[in-house]
Design an enzyme around this catalytic site. Structure first.
Site, PDB file in Angstrom:
ATOM      1  N   HIS A 118      33.501  -2.900 -13.835  1.00 15.42           N
ATOM      2  CA  HIS A 118      34.845  -2.415 -13.514  1.00 15.42           C
ATOM      3  C   HIS A 118      34.850  -0.961 -13.051  1.00 15.42           C
ATOM      4  CE1 HIS A 118      36.845  -5.790 -16.127  1.00 15.42           C
ATOM      5  NE2 HIS A 118      36.369  -6.219 -14.980  1.00 15.42           N
ATOM      6  N   CYS A 126      38.014   8.340  -2.674  1.00 18.94           N
ATOM      7  CA  CYS A 126      39.105   8.451  -1.707  1.00 18.94           C
ATOM      8  C   CYS A 126      39.370   7.082  -1.113  1.00 18.94           C
ATOM      9  CB  CYS A 126      38.745   9.448  -0.606  1.00 18.94           C
ATOM     10  SG  CYS A 126      39.973   9.499   0.726  1.00 18.94           S
TER      11      CYS A 126
END
Length: 259
Positions: A118, A126
């Site tokens: 995860h 970004c």
């Protein structure tokens, strides 16, 4: 946990870890009685990938939540350290973690032996140009009053390098995890509710490949019926005991474990 015959001959171990392994380090879990989502269900609804990208207010709340997150000051506990020690003992250990706290690596597990399914909270990515930077840089901006920090290079939205609800897991990462699950003789599922797919189905991948599954978790999971043993003992005592027994077996050349 009187009979550990399921550990006989095991030299390759996959360990699927969830939030429960880090609660002894002071990091709350998500679905337990005092879990993050249990105490504030709206938080889970807000922190979806779609909401994060669409709503500046959601992003502001997200960054404020992580600014004071317990994981920044957390230290590994005996369960994390036991897995690192098992690897050092010569057992081929691969940690498949749902956690984003980095405590497995901090405990001494080799970076190549930990697959962060995860993502990680220790980096920011970004959403525009894909640049990755240490989280501390963005969090310093948030602490200074920038509620919705943007990429300094392209101006796009920044997010922690974690998988949010509704966001697809990296296909290469989950594929790698499936191969590990299929080729490890033993799968330990530790501290996970096993309710989040596709990660939880790694348990089925292991069993379908003929490997053994052991679940170490306080509460029942959807995969308990596939396990050769389900252990309700606290993780901080159960996992060190399991790891010590596996390490002893390797040291003795594969002697049978039962006690």
């Amino acid at each position: 946990m009187n009979d550990m015959s399921w550990a006989d001959g095991v030299t390759r171990v996959a360990v699927l870890t969830g939030a429960g392994i880090s609660t002894d380090s002071g990091i709350p879990d998500y679905r337990g009685p005092s879990g993050v989502w249990t105490r504030d269900p709206a938080l889970a609804d807000a922190f979806t990938h779609r909401s994060f990208l669409a709503d500046p207010a959601v992003r502001a709340r997200f960054w404020q939540t992580y600014l004071g997150h317990a994981a920044w000051q957390a230290e590994p506990n005996p369960a994390h350290r036991a897995l690192a020690e098992l690897e050092r003992a010569g057992v081929a250990v691969r940690v498949l973690t749902q956690n984003v706290d980095g405590l497995h690596q901090k405990a001494g597990s080799s970076p190549r032996g930990v697959l962060e399914l995860h993502g990680t909270m220790h980096e920011v990515v970004c959403t525009g140009c894909g640049a990755r930077t240490p989280s501390r840089q963005t969090l310093a901006r948030v602490a200074a009053g920038d509620g919705d920090p943007r990429c300094l290079d392209c101006g796009a939205i920044l997010k922690l390098a974690v998988v949010l609800f509704g966001q697809h897991l990296d296909a290469a990462t989950i594929g790698h995890a499936e191969r590990i699950a299929a080729h490890s003789q033993l799968m330990l599922a530790v501290g996970s509710s096993l309710q989040v797919e596709p990660v939880a189905s790694l348990c089925a991948v292991a069993v379908n490949a003929g490997n053994r599954l052991v679940v170490v978790n306080r509460d029942p999971t959807p995969y308990d019926d596939l396990a050769v043993e389900v252990i309700r003992e606290p993780i901080g005592t159960a996992l060190p005991r399991i790891c010590a027994a596996l390490a002893a077996q390797v040291a003795s050349g594969g002697a049978t474990i039962s006690r």
